[in-house]
Design a protein around this motif. Structure first.
Motif, PDB file in Angstrom:
ATOM      1  N   LEU A 117      38.170  77.607   3.243  1.00 27.14           N
ATOM      2  CA  LEU A 117      38.030  77.507   4.697  1.00 27.14           C
ATOM      3  C   LEU A 117      39.180  78.227   5.393  1.00 27.14           C
ATOM      4  N   GLY A 118      40.400  78.003   4.920  1.00 32.06           N
ATOM      5  CA  GLY A 118      41.560  78.670   5.521  1.00 32.06           C
ATOM      6  C   GLY A 118      41.481  80.180   5.416  1.00 32.06           C
ATOM      7  N   TRP A 119      41.056  80.687   4.284  1.00 33.13           N
ATOM      8  CA  TRP A 119      40.922  82.130   4.090  1.00 33.13           C
ATOM      9  C   TRP A 119      39.834  82.689   4.994  1.00 33.13           C
ATOM     10  N   GLY A 120      38.717  81.998   5.079  1.00 34.78           N
ATOM     11  CA  GLY A 120      37.631  82.451   5.956  1.00 34.78           C
ATOM     12  C   GLY A 120      38.058  82.481   7.421  1.00 34.78           C
ATOM     13  N   VAL A 121      38.747  81.436   7.862  1.00 30.92           N
ATOM     14  CA  VAL A 121      39.230  81.390   9.246  1.00 30.92           C
ATOM     15  C   VAL A 121      40.263  82.501   9.481  1.00 30.92           C
ATOM     16  N   THR A 122      41.108  82.760   8.509  1.00 29.67           N
ATOM     17  CA  THR A 122      42.103  83.839   8.646  1.00 29.67           C
ATOM     18  C   THR A 122      41.421  85.189   8.855  1.00 29.67           C
ATOM     19  N   VAL A 123      40.405  85.472   8.056  1.00 24.27           N
ATOM     20  CA  VAL A 123      39.695  86.748   8.208  1.00 24.27           C
ATOM     21  C   VAL A 123      39.025  86.817   9.583  1.00 24.27           C
ATOM     22  N   TRP A 124      38.427  85.712  10.043  1.00 21.98           N
ATOM     23  CA  TRP A 124      37.804  85.684  11.373  1.00 21.98           C
ATOM     24  C   TRP A 124      38.855  85.977  12.443  1.00 21.98           C
ATOM     25  N   MET A 125      40.002  85.332  12.346  1.00 18.99           N
ATOM     26  CA  MET A 125      41.053  85.526  13.349  1.00 18.99           C
ATOM     27  C   MET A 125      41.626  86.947  13.302  1.00 18.99           C
ATOM     28  N   LEU A 126      41.713  87.536  12.127  1.00 24.86           N
ATOM     29  CA  LEU A 126      42.131  88.937  12.044  1.00 24.86           C
ATOM     30  C   LEU A 126      41.140  89.829  12.799  1.00 24.86           C
ATOM     31  N   ALA A 127      39.851  89.523  12.661  1.00 19.34           N
ATOM     32  CA  ALA A 127      38.834  90.308  13.375  1.00 19.34           C
ATOM     33  C   ALA A 127      38.970  90.140  14.880  1.00 19.34           C
ATOM     34  N   VAL A 128      39.211  88.924  15.323  1.00 16.39           N
ATOM     35  CA  VAL A 128      39.239  88.633  16.755  1.00 16.39           C
ATOM     36  C   VAL A 128      40.573  89.000  17.411  1.00 16.39           C
ATOM     37  N   LEU A 129      41.677  88.694  16.744  1.00 15.53           N
ATOM     38  CA  LEU A 129      42.993  88.821  17.381  1.00 15.53           C
ATOM     39  C   LEU A 129      43.776  90.088  17.016  1.00 15.53           C
ATOM     40  N   VAL A 130      43.505  90.681  15.874  1.00 15.24           N
ATOM     41  CA  VAL A 130      44.359  91.766  15.400  1.00 15.24           C
ATOM     42  C   VAL A 130      43.618  93.091  15.245  1.00 15.24           C
ATOM     43  N   TYR A 131      42.337  93.051  14.924  1.00 16.21           N
ATOM     44  CA  TYR A 131      41.620  94.265  14.557  1.00 16.21           C
ATOM     45  C   TYR A 131      41.761  95.387  15.585  1.00 16.21           C
ATOM     46  N   ASP A 132      41.632  95.091  16.862  1.00 18.60           N
ATOM     47  CA  ASP A 132      41.706  96.146  17.885  1.00 18.60           C
ATOM     48  C   ASP A 132      43.071  96.832  17.916  1.00 18.60           C
ATOM     49  N   LYS A 133      44.117  96.113  17.512  1.00 18.75           N
ATOM     50  CA  LYS A 133      45.468  96.675  17.513  1.00 18.75           C
ATOM     51  C   LYS A 133      45.775  97.468  16.240  1.00 18.75           C
ATOM     52  N   ALA A 134      45.140  97.074  15.134  1.00 19.19           N
ATOM     53  CA  ALA A 134      45.445  97.704  13.846  1.00 19.19           C
ATOM     54  C   ALA A 134      44.212  97.665  12.941  1.00 19.19           C
ATOM     55  N   VAL A 181      44.010  95.929   9.134  1.00 20.86           N
ATOM     56  CA  VAL A 181      43.210  94.718   8.919  1.00 20.86           C
ATOM     57  C   VAL A 181      42.180  94.974   7.828  1.00 20.86           C
ATOM     58  N   ARG A 182      41.500  96.096   7.892  1.00 25.64           N
ATOM     59  CA  ARG A 182      40.500  96.441   6.878  1.00 25.64           C
ATOM     60  C   ARG A 182      41.125  96.420   5.487  1.00 25.64           C
ATOM     61  N   LYS A 183      42.280  97.060   5.347  1.00 24.56           N
ATOM     62  CA  LYS A 183      42.941  97.112   4.046  1.00 24.56           C
ATOM     63  C   LYS A 183      43.405  95.727   3.592  1.00 24.56           C
ATOM     64  N   ALA A 184      43.933  94.938   4.509  1.00 22.75           N
ATOM     65  CA  ALA A 184      44.404  93.596   4.149  1.00 22.75           C
ATOM     66  C   ALA A 184      43.260  92.744   3.609  1.00 22.75           C
ATOM     67  N   VAL A 185      42.118  92.777   4.292  1.00 24.61           N
ATOM     68  CA  VAL A 185      40.969  91.988   3.844  1.00 24.61           C
ATOM     69  C   VAL A 185      40.416  92.553   2.540  1.00 24.61           C
ATOM     70  N   LEU A 186      40.323  93.858   2.449  1.00 19.86           N
ATOM     71  CA  LEU A 186      39.821  94.497   1.231  1.00 19.86           C
ATOM     72  C   LEU A 186      40.690  94.139   0.023  1.00 19.86           C
ATOM     73  N   PHE A 187      42.002  94.258   0.153  1.00 18.57           N
ATOM     74  CA  PHE A 187      42.888  93.937  -0.967  1.00 18.57           C
ATOM     75  C   PHE A 187      42.890  92.444  -1.275  1.00 18.57           C
ATOM     76  N   LYS A 192      34.462  95.517  12.730  1.00 17.53           N
ATOM     77  CA  LYS A 192      34.926  94.280  13.358  1.00 17.53           C
ATOM     78  C   LYS A 192      33.855  93.192  13.221  1.00 17.53           C
ATOM     79  N   PHE A 193      32.616  93.559  13.441  1.00 21.43           N
ATOM     80  CA  PHE A 193      31.506  92.618  13.249  1.00 21.43           C
ATOM     81  C   PHE A 193      31.437  92.183  11.784  1.00 21.43           C
ATOM     82  N   TYR A 194      31.546  93.132  10.866  1.00 23.74           N
ATOM     83  CA  TYR A 194      31.393  92.806   9.448  1.00 23.74           C
ATOM     84  C   TYR A 194      32.534  91.932   8.932  1.00 23.74           C
ATOM     85  N   LEU A 195      33.706  92.043   9.513  1.00 24.48           N
ATOM     86  CA  LEU A 195      34.793  91.139   9.144  1.00 24.48           C
ATOM     87  C   LEU A 195      34.386  89.689   9.391  1.00 24.48           C
ATOM     88  N   LYS A 196      33.639  89.453  10.441  1.00 29.01           N
ATOM     89  CA  LYS A 196      33.153  88.092  10.721  1.00 29.01           C
ATOM     90  C   LYS A 196      32.121  87.671   9.680  1.00 29.01           C
TER      91      LYS A 196
END
Length: 139
Positions: free
Chosen positions: A70-87, A91-97, A7-11
């Protein structure tokens, strides 16, 4: 690797992606375009000063690139903050791909446009951006 570290590294990844946005935004104005011009000159190695930012088309593409990054970077940040704990794995796979997709197309385009050195630079950015995300985290 723990989920907390992922989660930290996604940021970290989001900052790596978004850090290029202001460089290309500044390339849209003649007075502030030198950093963007130098960045492109560096990425199209060797540094020879032949890369310019005079064309309005280059400035427009620079604006688009900055916005997308900028949009892609903000999206990855928001995935870390808003979605990562749920999935976390999703999230890891989405960012990796997403990173792998960028790497393949950007590198292929760099090679076909006569700038193969950028594919090498892309490899370094990919390694930094992906970091520990290659490996699923332990719960």
């Amino acid at each position: 690797m723990t989920q907390k570290f992922h989660k930290f590294y996604l940021k970290v990844t989001s900052i790596v992606i978004a850090s290029f946005a202001p460089i290309f935004f500044l390339g849209t104005m003649q007075e502030t375009s030198e950093l963007a011009r130098f960045t492109l000159d560096l990425l199209s190695w060797p540094i020879d000063g032949q890369t310019t930012y005079v064309s309005p088309d280059t400035k427009f593409l620079s604006a688009l690139t900055g916005g997308f990054l900028l949009g892609w970077g903000v999206t990855v940040w928001m995935l870390a903050v808003l979605v990562y704990d749920k999935a976390p794995e999703e999230v890891r796979k989405a960012v990796l791909f997403g990173l792998l997709s960028w790497f393949v197309l950007d590198s292929a385009g760099s090679i076909t446009s006569g700038n193969p050195s950028n594919a090498l630079f892309n490899g370094f950015v990919l390694l930094i951006g992906v970091g520990p995300l290659w490996i699923p985290a332990k719960k």
